[in-house]
Design an enzyme around this catalytic site. Structure first.
Site, PDB file in Angstrom:
ATOM      1  N   GLY A 182     -46.201  -0.674 -82.098  1.00 12.23           N
ATOM      2  CA  GLY A 182     -46.317  -0.765 -83.551  1.00 12.23           C
ATOM      3  C   GLY A 182     -45.074  -1.302 -84.223  1.00 12.23           C
ATOM      4  N   LYS A 189     -35.019   7.497 -72.476  1.00  6.05           N
ATOM      5  CA  LYS A 189     -35.949   8.349 -71.728  1.00  6.05           C
ATOM      6  C   LYS A 189     -37.169   7.494 -71.412  1.00  6.05           C
ATOM      7  CE  LYS A 189     -34.764  12.934 -73.562  1.00  6.05           C
ATOM      8  NZ  LYS A 189     -33.616  12.645 -74.395  1.00  6.05           N
ATOM      9  N   GLY A 222     -35.337   6.492 -82.301  1.00  5.05           N
ATOM     10  CA  GLY A 222     -36.521   5.893 -82.887  1.00  5.05           C
ATOM     11  C   GLY A 222     -37.237   6.878 -83.788  1.00  5.05           C
ATOM     12  N   GLY A 223     -37.978   6.377 -84.762  1.00  2.52           N
ATOM     13  CA  GLY A 223     -38.754   7.246 -85.645  1.00  2.52           C
ATOM     14  C   GLY A 223     -37.877   8.113 -86.509  1.00  2.52           C
ATOM     15  N   ASP A 226     -31.334   5.665 -77.987  1.00  7.42           N
ATOM     16  CA  ASP A 226     -32.457   5.729 -77.057  1.00  7.42           C
ATOM     17  C   ASP A 226     -33.223   4.414 -77.089  1.00  7.42           C
ATOM     18  OD1 ASP A 226     -34.445   5.715 -79.098  1.00  7.42           O
ATOM     19  OD2 ASP A 226     -34.397   7.898 -79.272  1.00  7.42           O
ATOM     20  N   PRO A 270     -39.772   2.972 -86.829  1.00  6.83           N
ATOM     21  CA  PRO A 270     -40.724   2.709 -85.744  1.00  6.83           C
ATOM     22  C   PRO A 270     -40.348   1.581 -84.798  1.00  6.83           C
ATOM     23  CG  PRO A 270     -41.517   1.768 -87.789  1.00  6.83           C
ATOM     24  CD  PRO A 270     -40.293   2.554 -88.144  1.00  6.83           C
TER      25      PRO A 270
END
Length: 414
Positions: free
Chosen positions: A360, A216, A247-248, A194, A171
């Site tokens: 977060g 993006k 990410g994630g 990214d 995250p």
């Protein structure tokens, strides 16, 4: 007897009998590593912990007191009872059979010591701190941290074969990336990143690593997915190890599978290292559960990048409105007011609690509380901007009970 230093060695126990005497927490800690090493493990003890009992399909449990014959055919023994006399008897039986024996109660009377161990790539780090377990563990952790952060070079321990590795970065907090993700970054020739991948980790890349920015930006500059696919394939075909750092998690609204398919179609080797999805980790770090006993038995994760009613939307918003569990929205800041309206039209209570978690896991993290009926106003007042995770449901009331009145609406002083 002269207190000589130990002679370190690495035991290859695959297919070999190992006996652990004792069924308590020491055995519970040692047995999984023995199983991972391929050992044929026998645990001898009148009683064992529930965790050891749960390993019954992988080990042999002998639920009685130790007998010397239990060691027949063994290659390695761990005396892990809470009785020094029993451990002494195990040691004697092991010595008679010329089997090295670890003792959990008194290392000075053992013929072998268990090091503090850890792994980095193909390297096993083992530290013996002269019978000081905390010292050994602390030094092992320091070494592993230095290896993972690149402060110690161990490139030979890592897979550096050409191809593409799709890496989920979690995250945003660099502490929440996996060990496998750190290994991948340390092995990279090229990193294609990214903007939501943990930025601090990019500063730890070796100077010769090529870094390619494919951010993006919401309603801003954006790299086309086709360009990203072409970049990955091009660099891999040039013999590079390409890390696609996202990410994630790669496969949760991350277009990771599109990249995987592109690599497969181009004949480029591709592997996947999953990441912690922000859909779960961001609410978790904010101490908001997505399920809770007696409150929510299900949760649904939805991309909010398209508003309800959009021709390309695949979400059945009336069905979502009828769900009684938690709804977690990703990429939904712009369309949150329209989504709230759709849920209200579908029958959701306007007093349904909502938490909007902005940035977060990052230092700038903050949580904006609202209800479905006040969500648009609250987000505008608080100037909410991406990235943000939106949690809708009664779990928010459980986590922030002081904010919501009994009728579900905010207290007057909020």
């Amino acid at each position: 007897m002269t207190d000589h230093p130990p002679y370190p060695t690495g035991l290859r126990l695959s297919g070999k009998k190992v006996v652990v005497v004792g069924g308590g927490h020491v055995a519970q800690r040692r047995v999984p590593s023995l199983i991972a090493a391929g050992a044929v493990v026998t645990v001898v003890s009148p009683e064992v912990t529930p965790a050891l009992e749960g390993m019954a399909a992988e080990i042999t449990l002998v639920l009685r007191r130790f007998e010397a014959a239990d060691l027949d055919g063994a290659w390695y023994v761990i005396a892990a009872t809470n009785d020094p006399h029993a451990n002494a008897a195990i040691t004697v039986a092991a010595d008679a059979r010329r089997i090295f024996c670890v003792r959990s109660d008194d290392a000075t009377l053992a013929t072998a010591w268990t090091p503090a161990t850890g792994r980095h790539g193909s390297v096993t780090v083992a530290v013996l701190g002269n019978r000081e377990p905390k010292q050994s563990a602390a030094l092992r952790d320091d070494i592993l941290t230095a290896l993972r952060d690149g402060q110690l070079s161990a490139t030979g321990a890592l897979d550096t074969t050409a191809g593409v590795v799709l890496v989920g970065g979690g995250p945003g907090d660099p502490e929440l990336v996996t060990v496998a993700a750190r290994h991948a970054l340390a092995s990279a020739d090229v990193v294609v990143a990214d903007r939501l991948a943990p930025r601090e980790l990019l500063d730890q890349l070796a100077p010769e690593v090529e870094l390619i920015d494919v951010a993006k930006l919401p309603r801003g500059r954006s790299a086309r997915q086709e360009q990203i696919n072409e970049l990955l394939i091009d660099r891999a075909r040039k013999g590079k190890r390409v890390i696609r750092f996202k990410g994630g998690d790669n496969f949760v609204f991350g277009r990771g599978y599109e990249e995987l398919l592109a690599c497969q179609e181009a004949g480029v080797p591709v592997t996947v290292i999953p990441g912690l999805s922000s859909a779960l980790t961001v609410p978790g770090v904010a101490q908001i559960p997505v399920t809770h006993r007696g409150v929510a038995h299900d949760f649904t994760v939805i991309s909010g990048h398209l508003p309800p009613g959009h021709a390309e939307s695949l979400v059945e918003w009336p069905a979502v409105a009828r769900l009684r569990g938690t709804v977690v929205l990703l990429m939904a800041v712009e369309n949150a007011p329209a989504i709230a309206d759709a849920l209200l039209e579908g029958g959701r209570d306007p007093g349904t609690p909502v938490a909007v978690i902005v940035d977060g896991t990052m230092p700038s993290e903050r949580t904006v509380l609202a209800t479905l009926g006040t969500l648009a106003e609250r987000m505008a007042t608080e100037k909410v901007a991406p990235p943000a995770i939106i949690v809708i449901g009664e779990v928010v009331r459980v986590a922030r009970a002081g904010y919501f009145a009994d009728d579900g609406h905010p207290h007057p002083d909020h």
